[in-house]
Scaffold this active site. Structure first.
Site, PDB file in Angstrom:
ATOM      1  N   ARG A 107      43.962  35.316  14.701  1.00  0.00           N
ATOM      2  CA  ARG A 107      44.111  34.744  16.049  1.00  0.00           C
ATOM      3  C   ARG A 107      44.714  35.794  16.985  1.00  0.00           C
ATOM      4  O   ARG A 107      44.328  35.946  18.126  1.00  0.00           O
ATOM      5  CB  ARG A 107      44.969  33.468  16.029  1.00  0.00           C
TER       6      ARG A 107
ATOM      7  N   TYR B 269      32.416  26.609  40.283  1.00  0.00           N
ATOM      8  CA  TYR B 269      31.742  26.081  39.094  1.00  0.00           C
ATOM      9  C   TYR B 269      32.287  24.672  38.770  1.00  0.00           C
ATOM     10  O   TYR B 269      33.506  24.464  38.737  1.00  0.00           O
ATOM     11  CB  TYR B 269      31.968  27.040  37.920  1.00  0.00           C
TER      12      TYR B 269
ATOM     13  N   ASP C  24      35.784  34.905  39.384  1.00  0.00           N
ATOM     14  CA  ASP C  24      34.820  34.568  38.335  1.00  0.00           C
ATOM     15  C   ASP C  24      33.555  35.356  38.662  1.00  0.00           C
ATOM     16  O   ASP C  24      32.845  35.038  39.615  1.00  0.00           O
ATOM     17  CB  ASP C  24      34.570  33.053  38.329  1.00  0.00           C
TER      18      ASP C  24
ATOM     19  N   LYS D  43      26.387  33.829  29.733  1.00  0.00           N
ATOM     20  CA  LYS D  43      25.287  34.059  30.671  1.00  0.00           C
ATOM     21  C   LYS D  43      24.748  35.489  30.504  1.00  0.00           C
ATOM     22  O   LYS D  43      24.169  35.788  29.482  1.00  0.00           O
ATOM     23  CB  LYS D  43      25.752  33.753  32.096  1.00  0.00           C
TER      24      LYS D  43
HETATM   25  C1  PLP Z   1      28.784  28.757  32.922  1.00  0.00           C
HETATM   26  C2  PLP Z   1      29.888  29.125  33.826  1.00  0.00           C
HETATM   27  C3  PLP Z   1      31.235  28.936  33.453  1.00  0.00           C
HETATM   28  C4  PLP Z   1      31.616  28.250  32.160  1.00  0.00           C
HETATM   29  O1  PLP Z   1      31.278  29.009  31.051  1.00  0.00           O
HETATM   30  P1  PLP Z   1      31.014  28.353  29.592  1.00  0.00           P
HETATM   31  O2  PLP Z   1      30.776  29.563  28.765  1.00  0.00           O
HETATM   32  O3  PLP Z   1      29.841  27.450  29.733  1.00  0.00           O
HETATM   33  O4  PLP Z   1      32.254  27.614  29.240  1.00  0.00           O
HETATM   34  C5  PLP Z   1      32.215  29.360  34.330  1.00  0.00           C
HETATM   35  N1  PLP Z   1      31.904  29.917  35.512  1.00  0.00           N
HETATM   36  C6  PLP Z   1      30.634  30.086  35.918  1.00  0.00           C
HETATM   37  C7  PLP Z   1      30.365  30.704  37.253  1.00  0.00           C
HETATM   38  C8  PLP Z   1      29.589  29.707  35.090  1.00  0.00           C
HETATM   39  O5  PLP Z   1      28.326  29.876  35.507  1.00  0.00           O
END
Ligand code: PLP
Length: 393
Positions: free
Chosen positions: A45, A97, A169, A194
């Site tokens: 961890r 988001y 983000d 993504k």
């Molecule tokens: C998909 C997404 C998230 C969340 O990510 P997960 O891996 O699905 O938990 C956060 N911010 C943005 C801009 C996203 O597109």
């Protein structure tokens, strides 16, 4: 500044065997020679060599001090919110988001953290919400699904004057287009689910910190709360990043071609893509995004109905109907009835999420195949009575 080539080669080949791929250290614990005497790892961890390799790569990609890998993008967001305490306030981009909005509203509000939402494309909108409790400005740029762009450098300068942290983000732009730390941000977050992992086959989240003092804090939170990314998914994310540049260039090229194609199509109303000169924030996007605008394009139809959008999204062959973005296979979604279904219609419309808005995530398939796919899906809606007049106009 290191190129992606240098960054990928900064992880040494496995010293034990010469393996060129980073080994998957699938272990929970590390044997110690004597209490406290170890080879740099004691419990997985706290640290794992596969995760350490990924964290080192992403820290360099985002030009930060250190990187931290989490189980999902939301786990990464959650770790960053834990920097704040009851009574603190955050000013966040209004079309944040949905999962972050849910976390702020339904988990952290009752723990005493308040979030104000503003349209950060105009930094002036931030000013009325600043007070002595303001600890953070939370940005996404471009946003989902209308790809609004905020001036990150300008907002970071504003945040410095009030001693607030800026969190960006960076999921939608990605590190090849935009490195918010070089624009003044303190923390960058990715849903590596993504573009970075890039194959729609895992979930992963990242936090990258600009300064050692913040790195220590996130490292503590990561170990104390435990939402780490497992070694196998760390390995797959590294493998994804090895082809990030090829994929991202292809996705960006295709998306621009598709955006231009849609813009001249008689059945299409508005096209959102920061790479188009017609985009409201095109100038600032060019300035801070390195001339790359990613694989996501959204557009609405002149027949602005959910029915028309549903015809389109069920008619495409290569663009598969699914949430998410950034993967090698093209996806599309209908925000009004999918990602934004829980947002009241009036609020959706103010945010530019029209009834017919469709979001495309271009994969790495051949551009002409994707154009053809869109063309045949648009012709399916043009056969509906109402659209014949548009198609012939
Ligand atoms: C998909 C997404 C998230 C969340 O990510 P997960 O891996 O699905 O938990 C956060 N911010 C943005 C801009 C996203 O597109």
């Amino acid at each position: 500044m290191s190129s992606i080539t240098e960054i990928l080669h900064s992880v040494p080949v496995d010293p034990l065997t010469g393996a060129i791929a980073v080994p998957v250290y699938q272990t929970s614990t590390f044997v110690q020679e004597a209490p406290g005497v170890n080879k740099g790892y004691d419990y997985a961890r706290t640290g794992n060599p596969t995760r350490a390799a990924l964290e080192k790569i992403v820290a360099q990609l985002e030009k930060g001090d250190a990187g931290f890998a989490f189980a999902t993008g939301l786990a990464a967001i959650d770790a960053v919110v834990k920097l704040f305490s009851a009574g603190d306030e955050i000013i966040a981009v209004d079309d944040i988001y949905g999962g972050a909005y849910r976390l702020f509203t339904h988990v952290y509000q009752k723990l005493g953290i308040t979030v104000h939402y503003v349209d950060t494309t105009d930094a002036e909108n931030i000013l009325p919400f600043i007070n002595e409790r303001t600890k953070c400005i939370w940005l996404e740029s471009p946003t989902n699904p209308t790809l609004k762009v905020s001036d990150i450098r300008h907002i970071c300068a504003l945040a410095k004057t009030i001693g607030a942290l800026v969190v960006v983000d960076n999921t939608f732009a990605g590190p090849l287009a935009q490195t918010p730390i070089t624009l003044g941000a303190d923390i960058v977050i990715h849903s590596a689910t993504k573009y970075l992992a890039g194959h729609s086959d895992l979930l992963a989240g990242l936090v990258i910190t600009a300064k050692p003092e913040l790195s220590e804090k996130i490292k503590f939170i990561q170990n104390a709360t435990g939402g780490i990314l497992g070694p196998w998914d760390c390995f797959l994310t590294i493998r994804g990043i090895e082809t990030l540049e090829l994929r991202y260039l292809q996705q960006s090229t295709t998306a621009l071609v598709i955006a231009e194609y849609l813009q001249q199509h008689p059945l299409v109303d508005v096209v959102h893509y920061p790479g188009l000169a017609s985009h409201k924030n095109h100038a600032i996007a060019c300035d801070q995004q390195n001339g790359l605008f990613g694989g996501v394009v959204s557009f609405s139809l002149r027949d602005d109905t959910q029915e028309a959008a549903h015809t389109f999204v069920t008619q495409t062959k290569y663009f598969k109907l699914a949430e998410s973005l950034g993967g090698v296979k093209s996806l599309l979604c209908h925000p009004a009835t999918m990602t934004h279904a829980s947002v009241p219609r009036e609020r959706r419309l103010i945010a530019g999420v029209q009834d017919s808005l469709i979001r495309l995530s271009c994969g790495i398939e051949r551009t002409e195949d994707l154009i053809q796919d869109i063309e045949q899906a648009l012709s399916a809606i043009s056969f509906t009575k109402k659209n014949l007049s548009y198609a012939n106009s």
